[in-house]
Structure formats: C-alpha cells, structure tokens
Design a protein around this motif. Sequence first.
Motif, PDB file in Angstrom:
ATOM      1  N   VAL A   5       0.934  -1.056   0.202  1.00 31.83           N
ATOM      2  CA  VAL A   5      -0.137  -0.111   0.120  1.00 31.83           C
ATOM      3  C   VAL A   5       0.683   1.185  -0.070  1.00 31.83           C
ATOM      4  O   VAL A   5       2.139   1.249   0.873  1.00 31.83           O
ATOM      5  CB  VAL A   5      -0.910  -0.025   1.277  1.00 31.83           C
ATOM      6  CG1 VAL A   5      -1.294   1.105   1.328  1.00 31.83           C
ATOM      7  CG2 VAL A   5      -2.057  -1.519   1.352  1.00 31.83           C
ATOM      8  N   VAL A   6       0.781   2.304  -0.933  1.00 31.38           N
ATOM      9  CA  VAL A   6       1.316   3.258  -0.809  1.00 31.38           C
ATOM     10  C   VAL A   6       0.419   4.364  -1.021  1.00 31.38           C
ATOM     11  O   VAL A   6      -0.395   4.489  -1.360  1.00 31.38           O
ATOM     12  CB  VAL A   6       2.049   4.034  -2.596  1.00 31.38           C
ATOM     13  CG1 VAL A   6       1.971   5.235  -2.521  1.00 31.38           C
ATOM     14  CG2 VAL A   6       2.906   2.594  -2.424  1.00 31.38           C
ATOM     15  N   VAL A   7       0.971   5.155   0.715  1.00 32.81           N
ATOM     16  CA  VAL A   7       0.198   6.199   1.258  1.00 32.81           C
ATOM     17  C   VAL A   7       0.359   7.875   0.848  1.00 32.81           C
ATOM     18  O   VAL A   7       1.550   8.069   1.061  1.00 32.81           O
ATOM     19  CB  VAL A   7      -0.414   6.348   2.570  1.00 32.81           C
ATOM     20  CG1 VAL A   7      -0.998   6.913   2.648  1.00 32.81           C
ATOM     21  CG2 VAL A   7      -0.650   4.511   3.458  1.00 32.81           C
ATOM     22  N   GLY A   8       0.070   8.521   0.407  1.00 35.59           N
ATOM     23  CA  GLY A   8      -0.069   9.370  -0.346  1.00 35.59           C
ATOM     24  C   GLY A   8      -0.345  10.583   0.127  1.00 35.59           C
ATOM     25  O   GLY A   8      -0.720  11.546  -0.380  1.00 35.59           O
ATOM     26  N   LEU A  80       1.387  14.684  -3.078  1.00 35.26           N
ATOM     27  CA  LEU A  80       3.406  14.128  -2.244  1.00 35.26           C
ATOM     28  C   LEU A  80       2.923  12.522  -3.231  1.00 35.26           C
ATOM     29  O   LEU A  80       4.573  12.081  -3.711  1.00 35.26           O
ATOM     30  CB  LEU A  80       3.576  13.791  -0.932  1.00 35.26           C
ATOM     31  CG  LEU A  80       3.975  12.554  -0.033  1.00 35.26           C
ATOM     32  CD1 LEU A  80       5.058  13.785   0.193  1.00 35.26           C
ATOM     33  CD2 LEU A  80       2.867  12.254   1.258  1.00 35.26           C
ATOM     34  N   LEU A  81       1.483  12.098  -3.805  1.00 31.44           N
ATOM     35  CA  LEU A  81       2.223  10.971  -4.687  1.00 31.44           C
ATOM     36  C   LEU A  81       2.836  11.120  -6.025  1.00 31.44           C
ATOM     37  O   LEU A  81       3.242  10.128  -6.430  1.00 31.44           O
ATOM     38  CB  LEU A  81       0.525  10.276  -4.464  1.00 31.44           C
ATOM     39  CG  LEU A  81       0.243   9.306  -5.606  1.00 31.44           C
ATOM     40  CD1 LEU A  81       1.193   8.257  -4.665  1.00 31.44           C
ATOM     41  CD2 LEU A  81      -1.447   8.700  -5.185  1.00 31.44           C
ATOM     42  N   LYS A  82       2.284  12.374  -6.267  1.00 35.01           N
ATOM     43  CA  LYS A  82       2.641  12.870  -7.710  1.00 35.01           C
ATOM     44  C   LYS A  82       4.538  12.945  -7.409  1.00 35.01           C
ATOM     45  O   LYS A  82       4.799  12.047  -8.440  1.00 35.01           O
ATOM     46  CB  LYS A  82       1.949  14.385  -8.270  1.00 35.01           C
ATOM     47  CG  LYS A  82       2.780  14.613  -9.417  1.00 35.01           C
ATOM     48  CD  LYS A  82       1.520  14.430 -10.370  1.00 35.01           C
ATOM     49  CE  LYS A  82       2.185  15.107 -11.976  1.00 35.01           C
ATOM     50  NZ  LYS A  82       3.540  14.866 -12.333  1.00 35.01           N
ATOM     51  N   LEU A  83       4.456  12.970  -6.613  1.00 32.66           N
ATOM     52  CA  LEU A  83       6.316  13.172  -6.503  1.00 32.66           C
ATOM     53  C   LEU A  83       6.966  11.541  -6.644  1.00 32.66           C
ATOM     54  O   LEU A  83       7.965  12.032  -7.475  1.00 32.66           O
ATOM     55  CB  LEU A  83       6.628  14.683  -5.472  1.00 32.66           C
ATOM     56  CG  LEU A  83       6.890  16.235  -5.239  1.00 32.66           C
ATOM     57  CD1 LEU A  83       6.921  16.307  -3.588  1.00 32.66           C
ATOM     58  CD2 LEU A  83       7.534  16.088  -6.285  1.00 32.66           C
TER      59      LEU A  83
END
Length: 164
Positions: A5-8, A80-83
């Motif tokens: 799981v990637v949490v932005g 943050l997720l975009k980066l």
Amino acid sequence: MTVTVVVGNPKPGSRTRAAGELLAEQLTGAAPDHVIELIDLGPGLLGWGDEAVAAAMKTVQASSLVVFASPTFKATYTGLLKLFLDQFAGGTGLLDVVAVPLMLGAGPTHAMAPDLTLKPVLAELGGTCALPGLYLLDSGFTDDPTLSRYVERWTPVAHALMAM
C-alpha cells in the motif's frame, strides 16, 4: 504474492492508510506485506537518486498488487503521491504490477477522481489497471457498502491478474 500500500496522505497514520490497508487485505485475504507512507520520504521526493525513495520504488516494483491510496485534494490525488510517481519511468516503471487507485474524500462530488486522475497515470507508468478506481467517503469508509461490493466484484479479477 507481495502486496503493498502506497499512502499519499501528508498525515502519517491517516484514514487513507487505514482504507488502503483494509482494501488490500480484503482483496487478498491477508494484511499487506508493505505500507509505504510517502510523507516519511520527505525531501528525498523532490530530487532524483534518494536512497530511501529508490528502496520504496523497488518495493513497489517487486509487488504483485499495489493499492495507491490518496485523499482527494482539489479534485485529484495529492502532490506527495505525484512526486513519488514522477520517479518511475514512463511505460515500464510499474510493469507487471496490478495497480489499484483508491481515493478518499469528504463528499460524493469527486467520486470519479480515482478513474479520471489517478488511474491514467498508473496506466501510463505501465501498471495493470484492470480494476476500476475506488472512491470512499473518509468519514465512514469502514461501514460503506461500496467497499464490500467492490471487493466482492473485483477480488477474482485481482487474483487472476496476480497469477499471470
């Protein structure tokens, strides 16, 4: 099978994280192997070559299924997720990864955001995006029947894709 799981969300330990872990667990029958809180990567996301960012990317790329979870900010996913996603190579960065877009929001007005904003980026990076995005209200996602209907409908597809 490795599940991440990637949490932005810019807040660690957020409802976004809880929703991402819940979705991953319900889709696979087990808790995720890894949870990456992007806020923990800090300024390393602003440049290229940071070791912690590279390690997080390798974890994602070695995963069978990744839930990319973000709160909805201005009708889209967080910067943050975009980066983080900008660090991956186009077309191949998420090759062989079943990528599931998940977004939480305060109201139903942005329910299309996961499919309209996040899913195209994941597909552009080479992710297998056969499952539709999921949008949940952050105030009551644990009891939302949308989650159980999604899991019931898409779990067999997720398992079939991860077996390939």
